[in-house]
Write an enzyme that holds these catalytic residues in place. Structure first.
Site, PDB file in Angstrom:
ATOM      1  CB  ILE A 133      -5.687   0.557  -1.870  1.00 32.69           C
ATOM      2  CG1 ILE A 133      -6.027   0.776  -3.428  1.00 32.69           C
ATOM      3  CG2 ILE A 133      -7.108   0.987  -1.041  1.00 32.69           C
ATOM      4  CD1 ILE A 133      -6.365   1.875  -3.955  1.00 32.69           C
ATOM      5  CE  LYS A 167      -1.911  -9.647  -5.759  1.00 34.48           C
ATOM      6  NZ  LYS A 167      -3.200 -10.143  -5.313  1.00 34.48           N
ATOM      7  CE1 TYR A 201       1.004  -8.269  -3.813  1.00 35.76           C
ATOM      8  CE2 TYR A 201       1.523  -6.546  -5.282  1.00 35.76           C
ATOM      9  CZ  TYR A 201       0.568  -7.157  -4.635  1.00 35.76           C
ATOM     10  OH  TYR A 201      -0.621  -6.645  -4.275  1.00 35.76           O
ATOM     11  CB  THR A 259      -5.125  -1.717   2.732  1.00 38.31           C
ATOM     12  OG1 THR A 259      -3.821  -1.954   2.072  1.00 38.31           O
ATOM     13  CG2 THR A 259      -5.992  -1.426   1.856  1.00 38.31           C
ATOM     14  CG  ASP A 269      -8.691 -12.687   6.809  1.00 35.58           C
ATOM     15  OD1 ASP A 269      -8.900 -11.823   6.082  1.00 35.58           O
ATOM     16  OD2 ASP A 269      -7.570 -12.844   7.381  1.00 35.58           O
TER      17      ASP A 269
END
Length: 255
Positions: free
Chosen positions: A190, A161, A157, A192, A37
């Protein structure tokens, strides 16, 4: 025997969210885990959790948008463990802005392309070089539902993707006879930090949160562990005849 006993598994973006859940799942399944990371503090915290589970784990700091850093990540992984059996590429960024395509700032647009698409290509490129040497492996890239359909006011984005999905499908064909399987996962909403604190600020916007939940047929947010379970399955022998897929994990949103 645990499913990934003695396997070496690399997870990028492993300091939080889907990446962290995947690293934990690999550790619980017996794998040796490389945690990577840009956030060293959070990444080391993930390593500590994995070690507490009894796993062997190391941290390698890496900004995937930098070619040299990705090469270093792969080199350090090979130096430590000798091979990489599985890789889940979860590192990525979401845009901070909601703007139509012609108004999107160029630097913001290009930054998402550099991290999400070019960075993923760097990872896949260097992983493939090693997997060809060792005789096989599995790669799973965390793409997005935005890689399967347009996403208004979020063009960089969605573009990045879609590019990841195209990259995965193309590479999967190229290496299908080399004992290397390459797949993508395309999650919707999701829970996150990236989605809760990001562009739409779902953690602070009840209306936006409700809309995100309602987009799924199940009428709830997905959990990082639910994506991690799919990633591990794709990396396992149970998915031995699957390659080149962009698999929605979407609570029925695309049904």
């Amino acid at each position: 025997m645990k499913k990934f006993q003695n396997k070496v598994c690399l997870v990028t973006g492993a300091s939080s969210g889907i990446g962290k859940a995947t690293a934990v799942a690999f550790a619980e399944s017996g794998a040796k885990v490389i945690v990577s990371d840009v956030n060293e503090t959070a990444g080391m915290a993930t390593v500590s959790e994995l070690v507490a589970l009894g796993a062997e784990a190391i941290f390698v700091k890496c900004n995937i948008a930098e070619r040299a850093e990705v090469q270093n990540l792969i080199n350090q992984s090979i130096e430590k463990f000798g091979r990489i059996d599985c890789a889940v590429l979860s590192a990525g960024i979401a845009g901070r802005l909601s703007l139509p395509t012609h108004e999107y700032p160029e630097d913001e647009w290009l930054n998402q392309i550099h991290v999400n698409l070019i960075g993923t290509w760097y990872c896949i490129k260097f992983l493939l070089e090693e997997m060809l040497k060792q005789g096989g492996g599995n790669i799973v890239s965390i793409a997005s539902a935005a890689g399967l359909r347009g996403q208004p006011n979020n063009s960089p984005y969605a573009t990045s993707k879609h590019g990841v999905v195209g990259l995965v499908k193309t590479a999967a064909i190229e290496y299908a006879t080399k004992n290397i399987r390459i797949n993508a996962i395309c999650p919707t909403a999701i829970e996150t930090p990236m989605i809760m604190e990001g562009r739409r600020k779902l953690a602070y916007n009840p209306e936006a949160l409700e809309a995100a939940k309602n987009y799924q047929a199940m009428k709830r947010m997905g959990q990082p562990s639910e994506v991690a379970d799919v990633a591990l399955w794709l990396c396992s022998d149970e998915a031995s005849f699957m390659t080149g897929h962009a698999l929605p994990v979407d609570g029925g949103a695309f049904a």
